[in-house]
Design a protein around this motif. Structure first.
Motif, PDB file in Angstrom:
ATOM      1  N   THR A 126       0.808  -1.227   0.000  1.00 52.11           N
ATOM      2  CA  THR A 126       0.000   0.000   0.000  1.00 52.11           C
ATOM      3  C   THR A 126       0.832   1.265   0.000  1.00 52.11           C
ATOM      4  OG1 THR A 126      -0.141   0.044   2.413  1.00 52.11           O
ATOM      5  CG2 THR A 126      -1.888  -1.139   1.228  1.00 52.11           C
ATOM      6  N   GLY A 127       2.033   1.228   0.571  1.00 52.09           N
ATOM      7  CA  GLY A 127       2.888   2.401   0.575  1.00 52.09           C
ATOM      8  C   GLY A 127       2.611   3.394   1.682  1.00 52.09           C
ATOM      9  N   THR A 128       1.739   3.062   2.623  1.00 55.24           N
ATOM     10  CA  THR A 128       1.505   3.950   3.763  1.00 55.24           C
ATOM     11  C   THR A 128       2.316   3.455   4.948  1.00 55.24           C
ATOM     12  OG1 THR A 128      -0.326   2.682   4.643  1.00 55.24           O
ATOM     13  CG2 THR A 128      -0.867   4.352   3.001  1.00 55.24           C
ATOM     14  N   PHE A 129       2.587   4.325   5.872  1.00 59.29           N
ATOM     15  CA  PHE A 129       3.348   3.925   7.045  1.00 59.29           C
ATOM     16  C   PHE A 129       2.446   3.518   8.202  1.00 59.29           C
ATOM     17  CE2 PHE A 129       6.855   5.925   4.889  1.00 59.29           C
ATOM     18  CZ  PHE A 129       7.918   5.122   5.270  1.00 59.29           C
ATOM     19  N   TYR A 130       1.136   3.663   8.053  1.00 60.23           N
ATOM     20  CA  TYR A 130       0.236   3.353   9.153  1.00 60.23           C
ATOM     21  C   TYR A 130       0.247   1.864   9.486  1.00 60.23           C
ATOM     22  CZ  TYR A 130      -1.384   8.102   8.702  1.00 60.23           C
ATOM     23  OH  TYR A 130      -1.434   9.457   8.661  1.00 60.23           O
ATOM     24  N   LEU A 131       0.284   1.014   8.482  1.00 60.19           N
ATOM     25  CA  LEU A 131       0.344  -0.423   8.757  1.00 60.19           C
ATOM     26  C   LEU A 131       1.676  -0.806   9.378  1.00 60.19           C
ATOM     27  CD1 LEU A 131      -1.461  -1.855   5.617  1.00 60.19           C
ATOM     28  CD2 LEU A 131      -2.307  -1.733   7.949  1.00 60.19           C
ATOM     29  N   LEU A 132       2.723  -0.070   9.036  1.00 60.82           N
ATOM     30  CA  LEU A 132       4.020  -0.318   9.662  1.00 60.82           C
ATOM     31  C   LEU A 132       3.977   0.023  11.150  1.00 60.82           C
ATOM     32  CD1 LEU A 132       6.884  -1.246   9.028  1.00 60.82           C
ATOM     33  CD2 LEU A 132       7.474   1.119   8.565  1.00 60.82           C
ATOM     34  N   MET A 133       3.243   1.059  11.492  1.00 60.14           N
ATOM     35  CA  MET A 133       3.092   1.420  12.902  1.00 60.14           C
ATOM     36  C   MET A 133       2.311   0.340  13.645  1.00 60.14           C
ATOM     37  SD  MET A 133       4.710   4.248  13.027  1.00 60.14           S
ATOM     38  CE  MET A 133       5.703   3.832  11.624  1.00 60.14           C
ATOM     39  N   LEU A 134       1.297  -0.229  12.997  1.00 61.00           N
ATOM     40  CA  LEU A 134       0.563  -1.323  13.618  1.00 61.00           C
ATOM     41  C   LEU A 134       1.437  -2.567  13.745  1.00 61.00           C
ATOM     42  CD1 LEU A 134      -2.943  -0.914  11.947  1.00 61.00           C
ATOM     43  CD2 LEU A 134      -2.210  -0.191  14.231  1.00 61.00           C
ATOM     44  N   ALA A 135       2.341  -2.766  12.789  1.00 55.64           N
ATOM     45  CA  ALA A 135       3.283  -3.891  12.881  1.00 55.64           C
ATOM     46  C   ALA A 135       4.208  -3.704  14.083  1.00 55.64           C
ATOM     47  CB  ALA A 135       4.089  -4.004  11.591  1.00 55.64           C
ATOM     48  N   LEU A 136       4.570  -2.460  14.387  1.00 56.85           N
ATOM     49  CA  LEU A 136       5.357  -2.201  15.593  1.00 56.85           C
ATOM     50  C   LEU A 136       4.582  -2.626  16.844  1.00 56.85           C
ATOM     51  CD1 LEU A 136       6.932   1.302  14.893  1.00 56.85           C
ATOM     52  CD2 LEU A 136       8.101  -0.896  15.021  1.00 56.85           C
ATOM     53  N   GLY A 137       3.292  -2.378  16.838  1.00 54.28           N
ATOM     54  CA  GLY A 137       2.458  -2.818  17.953  1.00 54.28           C
ATOM     55  C   GLY A 137       2.427  -4.332  18.061  1.00 54.28           C
ATOM     56  N   ALA A 138       2.323  -5.022  16.933  1.00 53.89           N
ATOM     57  CA  ALA A 138       2.331  -6.487  16.946  1.00 53.89           C
ATOM     58  C   ALA A 138       3.683  -7.007  17.435  1.00 53.89           C
ATOM     59  CB  ALA A 138       2.014  -7.028  15.560  1.00 53.89           C
ATOM     60  N   ALA A 139       4.757  -6.352  17.047  1.00 59.03           N
ATOM     61  CA  ALA A 139       6.089  -6.748  17.522  1.00 59.03           C
ATOM     62  C   ALA A 139       6.194  -6.533  19.033  1.00 59.03           C
ATOM     63  CB  ALA A 139       7.168  -5.962  16.791  1.00 59.03           C
ATOM     64  N   ALA A 140       5.609  -5.443  19.525  1.00 59.09           N
ATOM     65  CA  ALA A 140       5.607  -5.221  20.982  1.00 59.09           C
ATOM     66  C   ALA A 140       4.808  -6.314  21.681  1.00 59.09           C
ATOM     67  CB  ALA A 140       5.032  -3.846  21.300  1.00 59.09           C
ATOM     68  N   GLY A 141       3.709  -6.740  21.080  1.00 63.77           N
ATOM     69  CA  GLY A 141       2.941  -7.853  21.636  1.00 63.77           C
ATOM     70  C   GLY A 141       3.759  -9.130  21.662  1.00 63.77           C
ATOM     71  N   VAL A 198      -2.359  -8.236  24.211  1.00 61.04           N
ATOM     72  CA  VAL A 198      -3.264  -7.474  23.343  1.00 61.04           C
ATOM     73  C   VAL A 198      -3.268  -6.001  23.731  1.00 61.04           C
ATOM     74  CG1 VAL A 198      -5.678  -7.164  22.670  1.00 61.04           C
ATOM     75  CG2 VAL A 198      -4.702  -9.454  22.776  1.00 61.04           C
ATOM     76  N   VAL A 199      -3.291  -5.712  25.023  1.00 60.95           N
ATOM     77  CA  VAL A 199      -3.309  -4.321  25.488  1.00 60.95           C
ATOM     78  C   VAL A 199      -2.016  -3.609  25.081  1.00 60.95           C
ATOM     79  CG1 VAL A 199      -3.275  -2.852  27.547  1.00 60.95           C
ATOM     80  CG2 VAL A 199      -4.952  -4.695  27.358  1.00 60.95           C
ATOM     81  N   VAL A 200      -0.874  -4.271  25.265  1.00 65.25           N
ATOM     82  CA  VAL A 200       0.406  -3.661  24.894  1.00 65.25           C
ATOM     83  C   VAL A 200       0.477  -3.455  23.377  1.00 65.25           C
ATOM     84  CG1 VAL A 200       2.895  -4.066  24.772  1.00 65.25           C
ATOM     85  CG2 VAL A 200       1.676  -4.435  26.911  1.00 65.25           C
ATOM     86  N   ALA A 201       0.056  -4.444  22.606  1.00 63.67           N
ATOM     87  CA  ALA A 201       0.089  -4.322  21.148  1.00 63.67           C
ATOM     88  C   ALA A 201      -0.808  -3.177  20.684  1.00 63.67           C
ATOM     89  CB  ALA A 201      -0.334  -5.632  20.488  1.00 63.67           C
ATOM     90  N   ALA A 202      -2.001  -3.083  21.249  1.00 65.52           N
ATOM     91  CA  ALA A 202      -2.927  -2.012  20.873  1.00 65.52           C
ATOM     92  C   ALA A 202      -2.384  -0.649  21.294  1.00 65.52           C
ATOM     93  CB  ALA A 202      -4.297  -2.253  21.489  1.00 65.52           C
ATOM     94  N   ALA A 203      -1.821  -0.568  22.487  1.00 68.05           N
ATOM     95  CA  ALA A 203      -1.308   0.715  22.977  1.00 68.05           C
ATOM     96  C   ALA A 203      -0.115   1.177  22.147  1.00 68.05           C
ATOM     97  CB  ALA A 203      -0.921   0.609  24.448  1.00 68.05           C
ATOM     98  N   VAL A 204       0.842   0.283  21.897  1.00 70.23           N
ATOM     99  CA  VAL A 204       2.025   0.674  21.129  1.00 70.23           C
ATOM    100  C   VAL A 204       1.644   0.991  19.687  1.00 70.23           C
ATOM    101  CG1 VAL A 204       4.235  -0.160  20.208  1.00 70.23           C
ATOM    102  CG2 VAL A 204       3.657  -0.545  22.601  1.00 70.23           C
ATOM    103  N   GLY A 205       0.833   0.138  19.066  1.00 71.26           N
ATOM    104  CA  GLY A 205       0.412   0.392  17.679  1.00 71.26           C
ATOM    105  C   GLY A 205      -0.406   1.660  17.549  1.00 71.26           C
ATOM    106  N   GLY A 206      -1.354   1.851  18.462  1.00 74.76           N
ATOM    107  CA  GLY A 206      -2.187   3.054  18.418  1.00 74.76           C
ATOM    108  C   GLY A 206      -1.387   4.316  18.653  1.00 74.76           C
ATOM    109  N   LEU A 207      -0.485   4.272  19.628  1.00 74.00           N
ATOM    110  CA  LEU A 207       0.360   5.434  19.903  1.00 74.00           C
ATOM    111  C   LEU A 207       1.270   5.735  18.701  1.00 74.00           C
ATOM    112  CD1 LEU A 207       1.235   7.584  21.939  1.00 74.00           C
ATOM    113  CD2 LEU A 207       2.959   5.971  22.751  1.00 74.00           C
ATOM    114  N   ALA A 208       1.804   4.700  18.089  1.00 73.93           N
ATOM    115  CA  ALA A 208       2.670   4.908  16.925  1.00 73.93           C
ATOM    116  C   ALA A 208       1.894   5.548  15.774  1.00 73.93           C
ATOM    117  CB  ALA A 208       3.288   3.582  16.479  1.00 73.93           C
TER     118      ALA A 208
END
Length: 140
Positions: free
Chosen positions: A21-36, A50-60
């Protein structure tokens, strides 16, 4: 499969989807999944993962969105970047009764209009903007 493996697969899938897709938003969500995944490796329960993944991804995502909004160029800069002719000069020989002129620029004939505060007069003009297929000129 254990939880860390699933989190890493989700992160990899999000990165792969982001590449298409070329957007960075999914990459930020991937950071959340990596934190999970990291929290799962630490032995935390699934709810905490799940809470950590959502918090890190959402914050990113929020931080990335704020960064992009701060980095946007003003409309005038975007117009100049899109139209390399803005700022170039053209010679106007005559204006017609409707306030239009025919000018030659880059080997093509263009219809030109004058900027509103000044009266149309022949001579050297600078291109201020391009509106559709018309050059907006100001007298130099």
């Amino acid at each position: 499969m254990n939880n860390p493996t699933i989190w890493w697969l989700v992160a990899g899938a999000l990165v792969a989807l982001e590449l298409t897709t070329g957007t960075f938003y999914l990459l930020m969500l991937a950071l959340g999944a990596a934190a999970g995944a990291v929290v799962a490796h630490a032995g935390a329960g699934f709810t905490v993962q799940v809470v950590v993944a959502a918090a890190v991804g959402g914050l990113a995502v929020v931080v990335w969105n704020a960064y992009r909004q701060r980095q946007t160029e003003p409309p005038a800069a975007r117009e100049t970047a899109q139209h390399l002719d803005v700022g170039e000069t053209v010679q106007v020989d005559a204006w017609d009764a409707q306030g239009l002129a025919q000018v030659k620029h880059r080997g093509a004939n263009w219809t030109a209009v004058n900027t509103p505060p000044s009266k149309p007069s022949p001579g050297l003009h600078r291109i201020q903007a391009i509106q559709g297929n018309r050059l907006v000129l100001e007298k130099i």
